[in-house]
Design an enzyme around this catalytic site. Structure first.
Site, PDB file in Angstrom:
ATOM      1  N   GLU A 160      -7.417 -31.103 -22.803  1.00 10.50           N
ATOM      2  CA  GLU A 160      -7.546 -29.714 -23.240  1.00 10.50           C
ATOM      3  C   GLU A 160      -6.946 -28.708 -22.254  1.00 10.50           C
ATOM      4  O   GLU A 160      -7.607 -27.755 -21.813  1.00 10.50           O
ATOM      5  CB  GLU A 160      -9.012 -29.393 -23.540  1.00 10.50           C
ATOM      6  CG  GLU A 160      -9.575 -30.292 -24.635  1.00 10.50           C
ATOM      7  CD  GLU A 160     -11.025 -30.014 -24.997  1.00 10.50           C
ATOM      8  OE1 GLU A 160     -11.629 -29.107 -24.380  1.00 10.50           O
ATOM      9  OE2 GLU A 160     -11.556 -30.701 -25.892  1.00 10.50           O
ATOM     10  N   GLU A 278     -10.637 -36.540 -29.727  1.00 12.41           N
ATOM     11  CA  GLU A 278     -12.036 -36.099 -29.757  1.00 12.41           C
ATOM     12  C   GLU A 278     -12.264 -35.364 -31.065  1.00 12.41           C
ATOM     13  O   GLU A 278     -11.414 -34.566 -31.479  1.00 12.41           O
ATOM     14  CB  GLU A 278     -12.378 -35.120 -28.621  1.00 12.41           C
ATOM     15  CG  GLU A 278     -12.511 -35.684 -27.239  1.00 12.41           C
ATOM     16  CD  GLU A 278     -12.942 -34.608 -26.244  1.00 12.41           C
ATOM     17  OE1 GLU A 278     -13.625 -33.643 -26.670  1.00 12.41           O
ATOM     18  OE2 GLU A 278     -12.591 -34.724 -25.070  1.00 12.41           O
TER      19      GLU A 278
END
Length: 501
Positions: A160, A278
């Site tokens: 991220e 995810e």
């Protein structure tokens, strides 16, 4: 009342992309006994192919150290713990889906960290040392596990980086530099190793366009694209123990899958695999929605349809043995895990176990039903009734007509709902004990068992119609197989001679 006619002649395929990968907290948790016990059960009853987690290079694994030799600090690479961890995964038929991160403290350019376990999220202070570290790690994996095995492991660069919490200043150009150095280091060990990114999260799909453009312009290798997906809106209340959010409809996540897949198709890398490394409803490890039956009913459509757009999508995570916000504070605390503390299976665990029973031939699918056929001719279906509104009376009736030939059939069902296999509700009734006794944990485990029912049907040529009534957030698995009746092989069999029958 909804009526569904299933077509036996369907040639659809139901891919198992939903079980290609599963998420875990930081890799160091794999040194805990309960973590491994949870993982063993998950593999026995569901059986994922890969596992992905944070912290490969975090200091608790201890790969990167420095020692002083003749007055000079030199890198020392220690693989004691990571070998133990990866050995444990492979023994359970799980391959690592490697996430390169976070930054070892001795290589960090700043002290910004994330989570209670302090994962450093800054670029390296010396890219040459970073490059040497990546080469050493990659070569060690090959030396220990063999090139043929390691070539099946994807290497994802960072986590991220489009979020300031996970990458200092969310600096895109610095991430591209990190990616370029890292991928070239890995490829220098063996060019066939699969490497990708950018593992972004949130509505920043422009990052993916820019990432692919950078790789093209700079001739940087990229073997897959990765992204994360959550459907929770900003929190409307945050307390010391809980994080409350509303959820968007499940279609929002599927739209993100589809949108990025189309983006890849329209790029210079149209055939690249696309992995969701995810996903979940909420991105918070203290959101109670994760403990509920709603979470299971909500994700049913994602499991049913997500594989149409992505090569894998990895649920975050398999276990509540998880410490991003410190050690869990209670039995049920809103943790991501399929498996709760004390080996208590949560409703979403059963959703995955149900999907693991499906066949590979897709006969029918809509927003709340999937019907499949196995190689042996048996049929397996899952129906669910997602209810996001508050209240009790949201039952849904559906008739499903299955094209079965004449003969006897055995049907069994397993059900989770607000009433059945809902240990969170039982825990509430107990008074929400933070640290339940062993006896209370056993009660919770018993309460987590789905309702089982069975019947025998005599089909006379028109097929079989199942009349289902689904309660709020109920998920039902039904398996139907032909009966091979062996009653006549028991001489003198007469159940009427038994009292009460």
């Amino acid at each position: 009342m909804t009526t569904i006619q299933v077509n036996k002649e369907s040639d659809g395929i139901f891919p198992d992309n939903w079980k290609k990968c599963i998420g875990t907290g930081r890799l160091g948790l794999a040194l805990q006994q309960e973590y491994l016990e949870h993982l063993k059960t998950v593999q026995q009853e569901i059986g994922f192919s890969y596992i992905r987690g944070h912290g490969l290079l975090h200091d608790d694994i201890g790969i990167y150290r420095e020692v002083e030799v003749d007055g000079e600090k030199k890198p020392f690479y220690n693989f004691t713990y990571i070998d133990r961890i990866f050995d444990s995964f492979l023994e359970l038929n799980l391959k690592p889906f490697i996430e390169i991160g976070f930054m070892p403290k001795l290589l960090a350019s700043d002290d910004q960290t994330i989570f209670a376990w302090e994962g450093n999220v800054t670029p390296p202070n010396d890219y040459h040392k970073w490059e040497s570290l990546i080469k050493a790690v990659t070569q060690h994996f090959i030396d220990r596990y063999g090139l043929e095995e390691v070539l099946t492991w994807p290497f994802e660069i960072w986590n991220e980086p489009n979020l300031v919490n996970f990458w200092k200043d969310a600096d895109k150009e610095e991430y591209f530099r990190l990616y370029q150095v890292t991928v070239n280091a890995i490829k220098s060990v063996d060019p066939a190793i699969e490497v990708g990114g950018p593992a972004i999260c949130g509505g920043s799909d422009e990052w993916i366009k820019d990432f692919l453009t950078f790789c093209k312009n700079e001739n940087v290798p990229v073997d897959f694209v990765s992204r994360h997906a959550y459907t929770s809106r900003p929190p409307h209340k945050v307390t010391a123990d809980y994080y409350y959010q509303e959820l968007a409809e499940p279609d929002k996540m599927l739209h993100e899958f589809k949108n990025v897949r189309q983006m890849i198709k329209e790029s210079e890398y149209s055939d690249l695999p696309f992995h969701i490394t995810e996903y979940n409803t909420s991105y918070s490890p203290i959101n109670p929605v994760h403990d509920t039956t709603l979470n299971a009913a909500y994700l049913a459509k994602i499991l049913s349809e997500g594989g149409d757009y992505v090569d894998s999508f990895s649920y975050w995570t398999f276990s509540d043995v998880f410490e991003e916000l410190d050690v869990p504070k209670a039995q049920f605390h809103g943790g991501f895990g399929l498996m709760g503390l004390g080996h208590v299976r949560k409703p979403t665990y059963h959703l995955f176990a149900f999907f693991n029973r499906l066949g590979s031939k897709l006969l029918y699918r809509d927003d709340q039903v999937i019907v499949t056929e196995k190689e042996d001719g048996s049929m397996v279906l899952i129906a669910w009734n997602l209810v996001m509104e508050k209240g009790e009376e949201f039952n849904r009736s559906v008739d499903i007509h299955l094209p079965l030939g004449e003969g006897k059939y055995f049907a069994s069902s397993q059900t989770i709902s607000e009433t059945y296999a809902n240990p969170w509700k039982v825990w509430q009734q107990m008074g929400r004990p933070r640290f339940p006794t062993k006896a209370q944990v056993e009660t919770l485990k018993q309460s987590a068992i789905p309702l089982f029912e069975s019947a025998q049907y005599d089909v006379m040529g028109e097929g079989l119609t199942l009349d289902l009534s689904l309660t709020k957030n109920e998920v039902k698995l039904i398996e139907i197989e032909a009966v091979k009746d062996e009653s006549e092989t028991y001489p003198g069999l007469d159940d009427s001679l038994i009292d009460s029958y």
